[in-house]
Design an enzyme around this catalytic site. Structure first.
Site, PDB file in Angstrom:
ATOM      1  N   CYS A 119       6.079   6.920   1.814  1.00 34.65           N
ATOM      2  CA  CYS A 119       5.219   8.096   1.598  1.00 34.65           C
ATOM      3  C   CYS A 119       5.656   9.294   2.435  1.00 34.65           C
ATOM      4  CB  CYS A 119       3.766   7.751   1.919  1.00 34.65           C
ATOM      5  SG  CYS A 119       3.156   6.394   0.937  1.00 34.65           S
ATOM      6  N   HIS A 259      -0.799  13.706   3.920  1.00 31.48           N
ATOM      7  CA  HIS A 259      -0.556  12.708   2.875  1.00 31.48           C
ATOM      8  C   HIS A 259      -1.908  12.143   2.425  1.00 31.48           C
ATOM      9  CE1 HIS A 259       0.767   9.334   0.666  1.00 31.48           C
ATOM     10  NE2 HIS A 259       0.501   8.439   1.605  1.00 31.48           N
ATOM     11  N   ASN A 289      -3.212   7.972  -4.329  1.00 29.67           N
ATOM     12  CA  ASN A 289      -2.077   8.081  -3.415  1.00 29.67           C
ATOM     13  C   ASN A 289      -0.788   8.145  -4.234  1.00 29.67           C
ATOM     14  OD1 ASN A 289       0.016   7.596  -1.632  1.00 29.67           O
ATOM     15  ND2 ASN A 289      -0.976   5.887  -0.582  1.00 29.67           N
TER      16      ASN A 289
HETATM   17  O1  UT7 Z   1       0.341   5.616   1.744  1.00 28.79           O
HETATM   18  C1  UT7 Z   1       0.445   5.079   3.012  1.00 28.79           C
HETATM   19  C2  UT7 Z   1       0.100   3.673   3.055  1.00 28.79           C
HETATM   20  N1  UT7 Z   1      -1.227   3.334   2.637  1.00 28.79           N
HETATM   21  C3  UT7 Z   1      -2.250   3.349   3.480  1.00 28.79           C
HETATM   22  O2  UT7 Z   1      -2.142   3.837   4.585  1.00 28.79           O
HETATM   23  C4  UT7 Z   1      -3.515   2.688   3.017  1.00 28.79           C
HETATM   24  C5  UT7 Z   1      -4.243   2.147   4.194  1.00 28.79           C
HETATM   25  N2  UT7 Z   1      -5.363   1.261   3.905  1.00 28.79           N
HETATM   26  C6  UT7 Z   1      -6.477   1.613   3.195  1.00 28.79           C
HETATM   27  O3  UT7 Z   1      -6.564   2.697   2.657  1.00 28.79           O
HETATM   28  C7  UT7 Z   1      -7.649   0.648   3.187  1.00 28.79           C
HETATM   29  O4  UT7 Z   1      -7.368  -0.417   4.063  1.00 28.79           O
HETATM   30  C8  UT7 Z   1      -7.956   0.049   1.778  1.00 28.79           C
HETATM   31  C9  UT7 Z   1      -8.591   1.103   0.891  1.00 28.79           C
HETATM   32  C10 UT7 Z   1      -6.687  -0.489   1.172  1.00 28.79           C
HETATM   33  C11 UT7 Z   1      -8.961  -1.097   1.904  1.00 28.79           C
HETATM   34  O5  UT7 Z   1     -10.117  -0.693   2.617  1.00 28.79           O
HETATM   35  P1  UT7 Z   1     -10.682  -1.611   3.774  1.00 28.79           P
HETATM   36  O6  UT7 Z   1     -11.924  -0.992   4.230  1.00 28.79           O
HETATM   37  O7  UT7 Z   1      -9.585  -1.784   4.784  1.00 28.79           O
HETATM   38  O8  UT7 Z   1     -11.026  -2.952   3.030  1.00 28.79           O
HETATM   39  P2  UT7 Z   1     -10.428  -4.438   3.269  1.00 28.79           P
HETATM   40  O9  UT7 Z   1      -8.999  -4.493   2.853  1.00 28.79           O
HETATM   41  O10 UT7 Z   1     -10.794  -4.901   4.635  1.00 28.79           O
HETATM   42  O11 UT7 Z   1     -11.280  -5.253   2.227  1.00 28.79           O
HETATM   43  C12 UT7 Z   1     -12.698  -5.372   2.338  1.00 28.79           C
HETATM   44  C13 UT7 Z   1     -13.206  -6.226   1.200  1.00 28.79           C
HETATM   45  C14 UT7 Z   1     -12.444  -7.538   1.037  1.00 28.79           C
HETATM   46  O12 UT7 Z   1     -13.396  -8.538   0.665  1.00 28.79           O
HETATM   47  P3  UT7 Z   1     -13.989  -9.561   1.782  1.00 28.79           P
HETATM   48  O13 UT7 Z   1     -12.776 -10.263   2.316  1.00 28.79           O
HETATM   49  O14 UT7 Z   1     -14.654  -8.679   2.807  1.00 28.79           O
HETATM   50  O15 UT7 Z   1     -14.907 -10.396   0.983  1.00 28.79           O
HETATM   51  C15 UT7 Z   1     -11.533  -7.299  -0.127  1.00 28.79           C
HETATM   52  O16 UT7 Z   1     -11.213  -8.468  -0.846  1.00 28.79           O
HETATM   53  O17 UT7 Z   1     -13.044  -5.541  -0.042  1.00 28.79           O
HETATM   54  C16 UT7 Z   1     -12.377  -6.391  -0.979  1.00 28.79           C
HETATM   55  N3  UT7 Z   1     -11.595  -5.545  -1.892  1.00 28.79           N
HETATM   56  C17 UT7 Z   1     -12.115  -5.007  -3.009  1.00 28.79           C
HETATM   57  N4  UT7 Z   1     -13.344  -5.056  -3.553  1.00 28.79           N
HETATM   58  C18 UT7 Z   1     -13.559  -4.370  -4.693  1.00 28.79           C
HETATM   59  C19 UT7 Z   1     -10.293  -5.172  -1.778  1.00 28.79           C
HETATM   60  N5  UT7 Z   1      -9.967  -4.381  -2.812  1.00 28.79           N
HETATM   61  C20 UT7 Z   1     -11.077  -4.254  -3.581  1.00 28.79           C
HETATM   62  C21 UT7 Z   1     -11.352  -3.559  -4.770  1.00 28.79           C
HETATM   63  N6  UT7 Z   1     -12.607  -3.637  -5.289  1.00 28.79           N
HETATM   64  N7  UT7 Z   1     -10.431  -2.804  -5.390  1.00 28.79           N
END
Ligand code: UT7
Length: 334
Positions: A119, A259, A289
């Site tokens: 990115c 970004h 993104n």
């Molecule tokens: O471009 C540069 C690189 N990219 C980034 O820098 C992205 C960085 N990361 C993020 O933006 C965030 O970490 C995400 C948006 C990817 C995820 O948000 P989060 O608050 O970190 O959520 P998480 O990964 O801790 O997931 C929380 C829960 C999980 O369920 P459990 O384990 O708590 O039951 C996931 O399985 O949300 C679940 N989950 C979803 N639920 C509904 C993950 N993806 C989804 C989804 N819909 N699409």
């Protein structure tokens, strides 16, 4: 003599966005997710998905964005000494996306190559062009960030496929004796974190091993949660480094163009830097993104919306696969 050194000014911007909109609601029928989850966790409402058939290949998107930037700059493609494209999704493994667009633009008088920095690709590419201009190797350059991440996504992985989108953004930079333009670029990487964001496969795997496997090659894998924490830390520190280097404070920043990975990352960084959100450009709700394309698309939209005035300090800051991260401060010239 320092005052004789040329300065690199952005003299044109352009962008190209695929037509097809994929909304969060649409995604509810593809993976186990909800509009509410995606909006709350990322700030994304919809993204654009390109199609080769609709003339939205990486080369097509790059060409369309470049033509707009070239038109604004008022230069001839024949006068481009350098075309440098930040991308991880060129149409072909080789030749580079830059050489493909060089042909499309009929701009055969200079050099053309790609930069792979996730990115942060656009900021790396911008810095390469800036250094070439400052050293006198190059007078005018086209710098592009383009990505078709939809082609390498695992559409069964709700943790990633809801976040990314396609598009291209471009700038034309030119050498002048007038002070201003790109004041400095600060680039970093740390390969020890590569497993936080990468694509499976590539040349290290033999074609045989792919046979019978029900997944597409090059699929993207991401540890979002760990990446999130690294992103906020690295973005804030590199932006501060850029401010300190130029002896300016965050109060002086006319527009912060970050970004667009996650609205929560952007807000956390802006808070750390003490830049109010009114002076932060965001379009993540529309495009998700778009990796290396996100900054040049945002820059072009901000420019065309009249949010940038000549003399404004613009802070560009990015973070991505590698891990890579970087910041540039630009004194706006258009
Ligand atoms: O471009 C540069 C690189 N990219 C980034 O820098 C992205 C960085 N990361 C993020 O933006 C965030 O970490 C995400 C948006 C990817 C995820 O948000 P989060 O608050 O970190 O959520 P998480 O990964 O801790 O997931 C929380 C829960 C999980 O369920 P459990 O384990 O708590 O039951 C996931 O399985 O949300 C679940 N989950 C979803 N639920 C509904 C993950 N993806 C989804 C989804 N819909 N699409």
């Amino acid at each position: 003599m320092a005052e004789m050194m040329p300065h690199t000014h952005i003299i044109g911007t352009g962008s190209s966005i695929p037509n097809r909109i994929l909304s969060n609601k649409d995604l509810e029928s593809i993976v186990d997710t909800t509009d509410e989850w995606i909006t709350r966790r990322s700030g994304i409402k919809e993204r654009r998905i390109s199609s080769k058939e609709a003339e939205e290949s990486t080369t097509d998107l790059t060409t369309q964005a470049s033509l707009k930037a070239i038109e604004m700059a008022g230069v001839s493609p024949k006068n481009l000494d350098m075309i440098v494209v930040g991308t991880v999704t060129p149409d072909r493994q080789f030749p580079s996306a830059a050489c493909m667009v060089q042909e499309a633009l009929n701009a055969q008088n200079g050099m053309a190559f790609d930069v792979s920095a996730g990115c942060t690709g656009f900021l790396y590419a911008l810095s390469v062009a800036d250094n070439a201009i400052r050293s006198g190797t190059c007078g005018t350059a086209l710098v592009v960030g383009v990505e078709r991440l939809s082609t390498i996504l695992n559409w069964k992985d709700r943790g990633t496929c809801v976040l990314l989108g396609d598009g291209a953004g471009a700038v034309v930079v030119a050498s002048t004796r007038e002070k201003g333009g790109i004041l400095s670029s600060h680039l970093k990487s740390d390969g020890s974190f590569w497993e936080l964001l990468y694509s499976y496969y590539g040349n290290s795997y033999t074609p045989e091993i792919l046979q019978g496997i029900d997944i597409k090659p090059f699929q993207l894998s991401m540890d979002g949660n760990r990446l999130f924490k690294q992103a906020v830390k690295c973005l804030s520190s590199i932006a501060n480094e850029a401010l300190e280097h130029n002896s300016i404070s965050s109060d002086d920043i006319g527009l912060l163009v970050p970004h667009q990975a996650n609205i929560r990352i952007i807000k956390a960084m802006a808070k750390n830097l003490r830049v109010p959100m009114e002076r932060v450009y965001t379009n993540i709700h529309k495009y998700g993104n778009t990796s290396s394309a996100s900054i040049p698309i945002a820059l072009d939209e901000a420019n065309r919306e009249g949010l940038l005035s000549k003399g404004d300090y613009v802070l560009l800051v990015s973070f991505g696969a590698g891990l890579t991260w970087g910041a540039s401060i630009v004194r706006w010239s258009i």
